[in-house]
Design a protein around this motif. Sequence first.
Motif, PDB file in Angstrom:
ATOM      1  N   ALA A 133       1.057  -1.221   0.276  1.00  0.00           N
ATOM      2  CA  ALA A 133       0.302   0.180  -0.171  1.00  0.00           C
ATOM      3  C   ALA A 133       0.876   1.436   0.238  1.00  0.00           C
ATOM      4  O   ALA A 133       1.972   1.295   0.147  1.00  0.00           O
ATOM      5  CB  ALA A 133      -0.879  -0.157   1.271  1.00  0.00           C
ATOM      6  N   GLY A 134       0.439   2.356  -1.650  1.00  0.00           N
ATOM      7  CA  GLY A 134       1.442   3.189  -0.614  1.00  0.00           C
ATOM      8  C   GLY A 134       2.460   3.556  -1.597  1.00  0.00           C
ATOM      9  O   GLY A 134       3.023   4.717  -2.219  1.00  0.00           O
ATOM     10  N   GLU A 135       2.874   1.912  -2.302  1.00  0.00           N
ATOM     11  CA  GLU A 135       4.860   2.251  -2.763  1.00  0.00           C
ATOM     12  C   GLU A 135       3.772   2.529  -4.201  1.00  0.00           C
ATOM     13  O   GLU A 135       2.721   2.339  -4.888  1.00  0.00           O
ATOM     14  CB  GLU A 135       4.907   1.334  -3.348  1.00  0.00           C
ATOM     15  N   PRO A 136       4.270   3.477  -5.610  1.00  0.00           N
ATOM     16  CA  PRO A 136       4.240   3.684  -6.991  1.00  0.00           C
ATOM     17  C   PRO A 136       4.785   3.308  -7.696  1.00  0.00           C
ATOM     18  O   PRO A 136       4.846   2.332  -6.739  1.00  0.00           O
ATOM     19  CB  PRO A 136       5.633   4.992  -6.927  1.00  0.00           C
ATOM     20  N   VAL A 137       4.116   3.125  -8.742  1.00  0.00           N
ATOM     21  CA  VAL A 137       4.108   2.615  -9.767  1.00  0.00           C
ATOM     22  C   VAL A 137       4.653   3.131 -10.785  1.00  0.00           C
ATOM     23  O   VAL A 137       3.549   3.915 -11.627  1.00  0.00           O
ATOM     24  CB  VAL A 137       2.592   1.567 -10.368  1.00  0.00           C
ATOM     25  N   ALA A 138       5.788   2.608 -11.792  1.00  0.00           N
ATOM     26  CA  ALA A 138       6.289   3.868 -13.061  1.00  0.00           C
ATOM     27  C   ALA A 138       5.755   2.357 -14.220  1.00  0.00           C
ATOM     28  O   ALA A 138       6.660   1.470 -14.547  1.00  0.00           O
ATOM     29  CB  ALA A 138       7.900   3.790 -12.811  1.00  0.00           C
ATOM     30  N   GLU A 139       4.223   2.854 -15.054  1.00  0.00           N
ATOM     31  CA  GLU A 139       4.426   1.882 -15.642  1.00  0.00           C
ATOM     32  C   GLU A 139       3.347   2.984 -16.671  1.00  0.00           C
ATOM     33  O   GLU A 139       1.573   2.610 -16.889  1.00  0.00           O
ATOM     34  CB  GLU A 139       3.030   1.230 -15.546  1.00  0.00           C
ATOM     35  N   PRO A 140       4.368   4.216 -17.521  1.00  0.00           N
ATOM     36  CA  PRO A 140       3.485   5.649 -17.640  1.00  0.00           C
ATOM     37  C   PRO A 140       2.612   5.137 -18.704  1.00  0.00           C
ATOM     38  O   PRO A 140       1.823   5.930 -19.683  1.00  0.00           O
ATOM     39  CB  PRO A 140       4.391   6.199 -18.234  1.00  0.00           C
ATOM     40  N   LEU A 141       2.803   3.928 -19.664  1.00  0.00           N
ATOM     41  CA  LEU A 141       1.967   3.489 -20.806  1.00  0.00           C
ATOM     42  C   LEU A 141       0.968   3.000 -20.626  1.00  0.00           C
ATOM     43  O   LEU A 141       0.107   2.625 -21.473  1.00  0.00           O
ATOM     44  CB  LEU A 141       3.135   2.821 -21.799  1.00  0.00           C
ATOM     45  N   VAL A 142       0.678   2.811 -19.774  1.00  0.00           N
ATOM     46  CA  VAL A 142      -0.782   1.781 -18.828  1.00  0.00           C
ATOM     47  C   VAL A 142      -1.973   2.926 -18.351  1.00  0.00           C
ATOM     48  O   VAL A 142      -1.490   3.192 -17.422  1.00  0.00           O
ATOM     49  CB  VAL A 142      -1.141   0.666 -18.432  1.00  0.00           C
ATOM     50  N   LEU A 185      -4.726   2.941 -16.995  1.00  0.00           N
ATOM     51  CA  LEU A 185      -5.870   2.425 -16.200  1.00  0.00           C
ATOM     52  C   LEU A 185      -5.713   3.097 -14.830  1.00  0.00           C
ATOM     53  O   LEU A 185      -4.736   2.873 -14.668  1.00  0.00           O
ATOM     54  CB  LEU A 185      -5.988   0.865 -16.580  1.00  0.00           C
ATOM     55  N   PRO A 186      -7.171   2.895 -14.168  1.00  0.00           N
ATOM     56  CA  PRO A 186      -6.865   3.025 -12.484  1.00  0.00           C
ATOM     57  C   PRO A 186      -5.833   1.410 -12.116  1.00  0.00           C
ATOM     58  O   PRO A 186      -6.946   1.066 -12.253  1.00  0.00           O
ATOM     59  CB  PRO A 186      -8.492   2.993 -12.333  1.00  0.00           C
ATOM     60  N   LEU A 187      -5.106   2.260 -11.268  1.00  0.00           N
ATOM     61  CA  LEU A 187      -4.191   1.488 -10.175  1.00  0.00           C
ATOM     62  C   LEU A 187      -5.134   0.759  -9.172  1.00  0.00           C
ATOM     63  O   LEU A 187      -5.652   1.320  -8.033  1.00  0.00           O
ATOM     64  CB  LEU A 187      -3.556   1.857 -10.201  1.00  0.00           C
ATOM     65  N   PRO A 188      -5.139  -0.900  -9.277  1.00  0.00           N
ATOM     66  CA  PRO A 188      -5.795  -1.293  -7.879  1.00  0.00           C
ATOM     67  C   PRO A 188      -5.021  -1.374  -6.939  1.00  0.00           C
ATOM     68  O   PRO A 188      -3.396  -0.552  -7.042  1.00  0.00           O
ATOM     69  CB  PRO A 188      -5.806  -2.799  -8.577  1.00  0.00           C
ATOM     70  N   GLY A 189      -5.449  -1.618  -5.555  1.00  0.00           N
ATOM     71  CA  GLY A 189      -4.975  -1.223  -4.164  1.00  0.00           C
ATOM     72  C   GLY A 189      -4.581  -2.462  -4.339  1.00  0.00           C
ATOM     73  O   GLY A 189      -4.923  -3.846  -4.773  1.00  0.00           O
ATOM     74  N   ALA A 190      -3.279  -2.213  -3.272  1.00  0.00           N
ATOM     75  CA  ALA A 190      -2.144  -3.467  -2.780  1.00  0.00           C
ATOM     76  C   ALA A 190      -3.422  -4.678  -2.420  1.00  0.00           C
ATOM     77  O   ALA A 190      -2.937  -6.067  -2.614  1.00  0.00           O
ATOM     78  CB  ALA A 190      -1.401  -3.045  -1.948  1.00  0.00           C
ATOM     79  N   ASP A 191      -3.967  -4.584  -1.730  1.00  0.00           N
ATOM     80  CA  ASP A 191      -4.966  -5.518  -1.294  1.00  0.00           C
ATOM     81  C   ASP A 191      -5.303  -6.770  -2.186  1.00  0.00           C
ATOM     82  O   ASP A 191      -5.733  -7.244  -2.009  1.00  0.00           O
ATOM     83  CB  ASP A 191      -5.653  -5.133  -0.003  1.00  0.00           C
ATOM     84  N   GLU A 192      -5.657  -5.626  -3.487  1.00  0.00           N
ATOM     85  CA  GLU A 192      -7.080  -5.973  -4.724  1.00  0.00           C
ATOM     86  C   GLU A 192      -5.836  -7.193  -5.152  1.00  0.00           C
ATOM     87  O   GLU A 192      -6.334  -8.040  -5.426  1.00  0.00           O
ATOM     88  CB  GLU A 192      -7.618  -4.957  -5.037  1.00  0.00           C
ATOM     89  N   VAL A 193      -4.824  -6.050  -5.455  1.00  0.00           N
ATOM     90  CA  VAL A 193      -4.188  -6.735  -6.096  1.00  0.00           C
ATOM     91  C   VAL A 193      -3.293  -8.115  -5.903  1.00  0.00           C
ATOM     92  O   VAL A 193      -3.231  -9.416  -6.015  1.00  0.00           O
ATOM     93  CB  VAL A 193      -2.675  -5.951  -5.977  1.00  0.00           C
ATOM     94  N   ALA A 194      -3.318  -8.192  -4.132  1.00  0.00           N
ATOM     95  CA  ALA A 194      -2.792  -9.412  -3.661  1.00  0.00           C
ATOM     96  C   ALA A 194      -3.879 -10.820  -3.521  1.00  0.00           C
ATOM     97  O   ALA A 194      -3.454 -11.028  -3.864  1.00  0.00           O
ATOM     98  CB  ALA A 194      -2.243  -8.953  -2.123  1.00  0.00           C
TER      99      ALA A 194
END
Length: 273
Positions: free
Chosen positions: A132-141, A143-152
């Motif tokens: 939770a709270g960690e950034p994502v460097a994926e500028p070419l996508v 789309l809304p970024l799911p939260g860490a809990d949802e990702v897990a």
Amino acid sequence: MSTTADPLAALGSLPGVADSVESVRKAVDRVYGHRVMRRRSNEVTSEAALRGARGSAALSGADWALEEVRRRSDFGGEGEPRTVGAALRLTAEAGQLLSVWRQSPLRVLARLHLVAAGGDRPDASVGRPRLAGEPVAEPLVELPLPGADEVAGRLEGLAGLLIAGSAAPALVTAAVVHGELLALRPFGSHNGLVARAAERIVLVGSGLDPKSICPAEVGHAEQGREAYAAALEGYVSGTPEGLAAWIAHCGRAVELGVRESTAVCEALQRGAA
């Protein structure tokens, strides 16, 4: 998530998916039947790996000419050289992880991210899903970024489906793995490269493309970033139409990869490569 016992297989009944699956199977069978494959399949595999890596890097913002990728060796810098180097490393690594994938897909994804990042960065986020709270460097996508809990939770669910096995065609499983990883962007970086490497692992490990000569990455790049992004939006929508369109897009990518390797076979037959 579908309530059926085999939700991946259920996707095979979506409109147009069976046609995509059949078209891909016929295309793959044709290139495997090429006379060059009887004696020089290793050369075709090597060339497909190079071209696949180039295509994947292009989709992540490093659109280099094939000959530039072929001749360069300085991939340690930042920016585009690092992206191309990561794509090359992932393509080489993917073939070594097939047996592990069948038992622990999440372990393989962690390894792929470590390889993509170069394995030499002290950042503790490398090789594990983001917190939770960690950034994502994926500028070419975009789309809304799911939260860490949802990702897990979704990663665990995906891994469970893969380990349990499915009657779904290889194309369907590969498309879902690819789409889910792009939708989740579970790592802080290199998610697109990892997603496409995972798609390759599924296509090879399923037996559809056992010699890894049908580089879907080539086809994804050839269709262009806008089409890629639009198809991904369809996957993320979760609608039957959107899911079917994403699977069809991935099928077309495999067919374009087949066309690329068929051209390589023809060149080898002529003595031109």
